[in-house]
Design a protein around this motif. Structure first.
Motif, PDB file in Angstrom:
ATOM      1  N   THR A   1       0.821  -1.213   0.000  1.00 59.02           N
ATOM      2  CA  THR A   1       0.000   0.000   0.000  1.00 59.02           C
ATOM      3  C   THR A   1       0.857   1.266   0.000  1.00 59.02           C
ATOM      4  N   ASP A   2       2.133   1.145   0.405  1.00 61.23           N
ATOM      5  CA  ASP A   2       3.040   2.294   0.476  1.00 61.23           C
ATOM      6  C   ASP A   2       4.207   2.187  -0.493  1.00 61.23           C
ATOM      7  N   ALA A   3       4.214   1.190  -1.335  1.00 61.73           N
ATOM      8  CA  ALA A   3       5.382   0.941  -2.189  1.00 61.73           C
ATOM      9  C   ALA A   3       5.544   2.043  -3.238  1.00 61.73           C
ATOM     10  N   PRO A   4       6.815   2.459  -3.484  1.00 69.58           N
ATOM     11  CA  PRO A   4       7.063   3.501  -4.492  1.00 69.58           C
ATOM     12  C   PRO A   4       7.085   2.961  -5.917  1.00 69.58           C
ATOM     13  N   VAL A   5       6.842   1.683  -6.099  1.00 69.66           N
ATOM     14  CA  VAL A   5       6.682   1.096  -7.430  1.00 69.66           C
ATOM     15  C   VAL A   5       5.345   0.366  -7.452  1.00 69.66           C
ATOM     16  N   SER A   6       4.819   0.134  -8.638  1.00 70.51           N
ATOM     17  CA  SER A   6       3.540  -0.575  -8.756  1.00 70.51           C
ATOM     18  C   SER A   6       3.794  -2.011  -9.205  1.00 70.51           C
ATOM     19  N   PRO A   7       2.860  -2.920  -8.903  1.00 73.04           N
ATOM     20  CA  PRO A   7       2.985  -4.286  -9.417  1.00 73.04           C
ATOM     21  C   PRO A   7       3.094  -4.331 -10.935  1.00 73.04           C
ATOM     22  N   ASP A   8       2.364  -3.462 -11.631  1.00 74.25           N
ATOM     23  CA  ASP A   8       2.444  -3.454 -13.094  1.00 74.25           C
ATOM     24  C   ASP A   8       3.854  -3.118 -13.573  1.00 74.25           C
ATOM     25  N   GLU A   9       4.511  -2.190 -12.900  1.00 68.48           N
ATOM     26  CA  GLU A   9       5.887  -1.838 -13.274  1.00 68.48           C
ATOM     27  C   GLU A   9       6.821  -3.020 -13.027  1.00 68.48           C
ATOM     28  N   VAL A  10       6.615  -3.711 -11.926  1.00 69.65           N
ATOM     29  CA  VAL A  10       7.441  -4.889 -11.620  1.00 69.65           C
ATOM     30  C   VAL A  10       7.244  -5.963 -12.676  1.00 69.65           C
ATOM     31  N   VAL A  11       5.995  -6.257 -12.998  1.00 75.78           N
ATOM     32  CA  VAL A  11       5.705  -7.289 -13.992  1.00 75.78           C
ATOM     33  C   VAL A  11       6.295  -6.917 -15.352  1.00 75.78           C
ATOM     34  N   ALA A  12       6.177  -5.666 -15.749  1.00 78.42           N
ATOM     35  CA  ALA A  12       6.702  -5.235 -17.051  1.00 78.42           C
ATOM     36  C   ALA A  12       8.223  -5.368 -17.093  1.00 78.42           C
ATOM     37  N   ALA A  13       8.901  -4.942 -16.029  1.00 77.45           N
ATOM     38  CA  ALA A  13      10.362  -5.022 -16.001  1.00 77.45           C
ATOM     39  C   ALA A  13      10.830  -6.470 -15.993  1.00 77.45           C
ATOM     40  N   ALA A  14      10.205  -7.299 -15.161  1.00 77.88           N
ATOM     41  CA  ALA A  14      10.603  -8.703 -15.090  1.00 77.88           C
ATOM     42  C   ALA A  14      10.325  -9.420 -16.404  1.00 77.88           C
ATOM     43  N   GLY A  15       9.190  -9.093 -17.048  1.00 80.57           N
ATOM     44  CA  GLY A  15       8.867  -9.726 -18.328  1.00 80.57           C
ATOM     45  C   GLY A  15       9.834  -9.332 -19.420  1.00 80.57           C
ATOM     46  N   ALA A  16      10.222  -8.046 -19.453  1.00 78.58           N
ATOM     47  CA  ALA A  16      11.203  -7.600 -20.467  1.00 78.58           C
ATOM     48  C   ALA A  16      12.549  -8.264 -20.231  1.00 78.58           C
ATOM     49  N   ASP A  17      12.936  -8.411 -18.994  1.00 78.57           N
ATOM     50  CA  ASP A  17      14.180  -9.107 -18.676  1.00 78.57           C
ATOM     51  C   ASP A  17      14.147 -10.553 -19.158  1.00 78.57           C
ATOM     52  N   ALA A  18      13.027 -11.234 -18.893  1.00 82.68           N
ATOM     53  CA  ALA A  18      12.914 -12.635 -19.297  1.00 82.68           C
ATOM     54  C   ALA A  18      12.905 -12.785 -20.810  1.00 82.68           C
ATOM     55  N   ASP A  19      12.225 -11.860 -21.503  1.00 84.72           N
ATOM     56  CA  ASP A  19      12.208 -11.907 -22.956  1.00 84.72           C
ATOM     57  C   ASP A  19      13.618 -11.683 -23.522  1.00 84.72           C
ATOM     58  N   GLU A  20      14.360 -10.780 -22.936  1.00 87.18           N
ATOM     59  CA  GLU A  20      15.733 -10.541 -23.404  1.00 87.18           C
ATOM     60  C   GLU A  20      16.599 -11.762 -23.160  1.00 87.18           C
ATOM     61  N   ALA A  21      16.403 -12.415 -22.013  1.00 86.73           N
ATOM     62  CA  ALA A  21      17.171 -13.626 -21.721  1.00 86.73           C
ATOM     63  C   ALA A  21      16.867 -14.721 -22.749  1.00 86.73           C
ATOM     64  N   ALA A  22      15.643 -14.692 -23.283  1.00 84.71           N
ATOM     65  CA  ALA A  22      15.254 -15.691 -24.275  1.00 84.71           C
ATOM     66  C   ALA A  22      15.710 -15.299 -25.680  1.00 84.71           C
ATOM     67  N   GLY A  23      16.299 -14.127 -25.836  1.00 91.36           N
ATOM     68  CA  GLY A  23      16.776 -13.659 -27.132  1.00 91.36           C
ATOM     69  C   GLY A  23      15.696 -13.107 -28.018  1.00 91.36           C
ATOM     70  N   ARG A  24      14.590 -12.646 -27.430  1.00 89.55           N
ATOM     71  CA  ARG A  24      13.491 -12.096 -28.231  1.00 89.55           C
ATOM     72  C   ARG A  24      13.715 -10.627 -28.544  1.00 89.55           C
TER      73      ARG A  24
END
Length: 368
Positions: free
Chosen positions: A345-368
């Motif tokens: 409830t007090d976090a300076p980042v949102s879950p959507d931002e976390v999901v987007a960053a983690a997903g982009a990282d995983a896609d890059e790791a996969a060479g996409r």
């Protein structure tokens, strides 16, 4: 078989308990490492979850970049609404760093990230968390954990006896947490210590809570996760709204005492989180004498464990258990800096931002 009640309500398995519970309104968080991926225990966990059919499964993954794709593909083979959240990528690290959330990386940090994703699902009224290395995992575990939340409880904790290969396990709980809390409770009368004493396996990785409780959790970054969760649940709803649930037979991986991620290293985080929690609840430990009083309580419990093991014809190395008490005594002392992660409830980042960053990282790791 018994039905003794503790300070927190205790729900016992008196013969195959498998209650009805709102699994379709729950998200399940299952932290996973690349070492556990595709193992027999993890295979069983996710296969059993298919029969539970929760609203969502969130898997915070700790893995090297070259293993991420294989783990994601393996998880995609299960018939689950499942999100894999890679916790070790550069974009996610940059996002957290820019928000002032740099710090130690560990199980607690991974679970905190996944809790954010779980809370972002509007269908998830409840959240359950459990480990992925459970060889005896049963689909009833989620239902058991969730059941109290349909009554007048807002937090439930799993418990079980760690008895495998004719030995007592659960060493960090038996030989660090239990005697340390006992030493504190013998010297102080605060209700919070009675609450901590009442949990039969306080370091179990299994718990469930309403989304309101989960939103309030300030999660320790590493192995203090379980103790920190108990403390925050107490603050959020009080002991009377907490329950513990018998999960029956339970078998999972064992750790060495020494070495990286060994029990000795874990003991430092557990003892640190416990010291911080009791201080926050009005306890002023005498740290000059606490380690010695912990040793005394530990030795008394070793004597009790030895008798219990002999009663059940189990192997028991009393000298080794005493050595572990002595090892863990080095962790007993004042808490260090408070680097807990904020409540969502007090976090300076949102879950959507976390999901987007983690997903982009995983896609890059996969060479996409």
């Amino acid at each position: 078989m018994e039905y003794v009640q503790e300070r927190v309500t205790t729900l016992h398995d008196l013969g195959g308990a498998d209650p009805t519970a709102p699994t379709g309104r729950a998200a399940v968080v299952v932290p996973l490492t690349e070492r556990e991926h595709a193992g027999l225990a993890a295979e069983r966990v996710f296969s059993e979850l298919e029969a539970v059919d929760p609203a969502r499964v969130v898997v915070p993954l700790r893995a090297s970049a070259d293993r991420v794709t294989a783990v994601r593909e393996w998880l995609a083979g299960f018939d689950l609404r499942l999100d894999t959240l890679w916790c070790d990528g550069p974009r996610l690290a940059d996002l957290l760093g820019s928000a002032g959330l740099n710090g130690a990386r560990g199980k607690g940090r991974d679970v905190w990230l996944a809790l954010g994703r779980a809370l972002a699902d509007d269908d998830a009224e409840f959240v359950a968390v459990h480990d992925a290395d459970t060889a005896s995992y049963s689909r009833s575990y989620v239902r058991r954990l969730l059941f109290p939340l349909t009554r007048e409880f807002a937090f439930s904790k799993g418990y079980y006896a760690r008895v495998e290969t004719d030995r007592l396990y659960g060493r960090l709980f038996r030989l660090l947490y239990a005697p340390l809390v006992r030493a504190l409770a013998d010297a102080h009368a605060e209700p919070f210590l009675r609450y901590l004493e009442s949990f039969r396996y306080a370091l179990a990785g299994e718990f469930a809570a309403t989304r309101e409780v989960v939103e309030s959790l300030r999660v320790p970054r590493t192995w203090g996760l379980e103790v920190g969760t108990l403390a925050d649940a107490y603050d959020a709803v009080g002991a009377d709204a907490c329950a513990q649930v018998d999960l029956g037979n339970y078998e999972h991986d064992h750790r060495a005492v020494s070495g990286p991620t060994g029990l000795s290293e874990m003991s430092e985080s557990v003892a640190d989180t416990l010291a911080r929690a009791v201080e926050a609840h009005g306890v002023a430990p005498d740290y000059d004498t606490l380690a010695d009083r912990y040793r005394e309580a530990g030795d008394a419990l070793v004597r009790s464990y030895a008798a219990d093991a002999a009663f059940n014809d189990l192997s028991y190395d009393r000298a080794d258990e005493r050595r572990q008490v002595e090892t863990y005594a080095d962790a007993v002392g004042p808490p260090g800096d408070d680097d807990r992660l904020p409540a969502w409830t007090d976090a300076p980042v949102s879950p959507d931002e976390v999901v987007a960053a983690a997903g982009a990282d995983a896609d890059e790791a996969a060479g996409r």
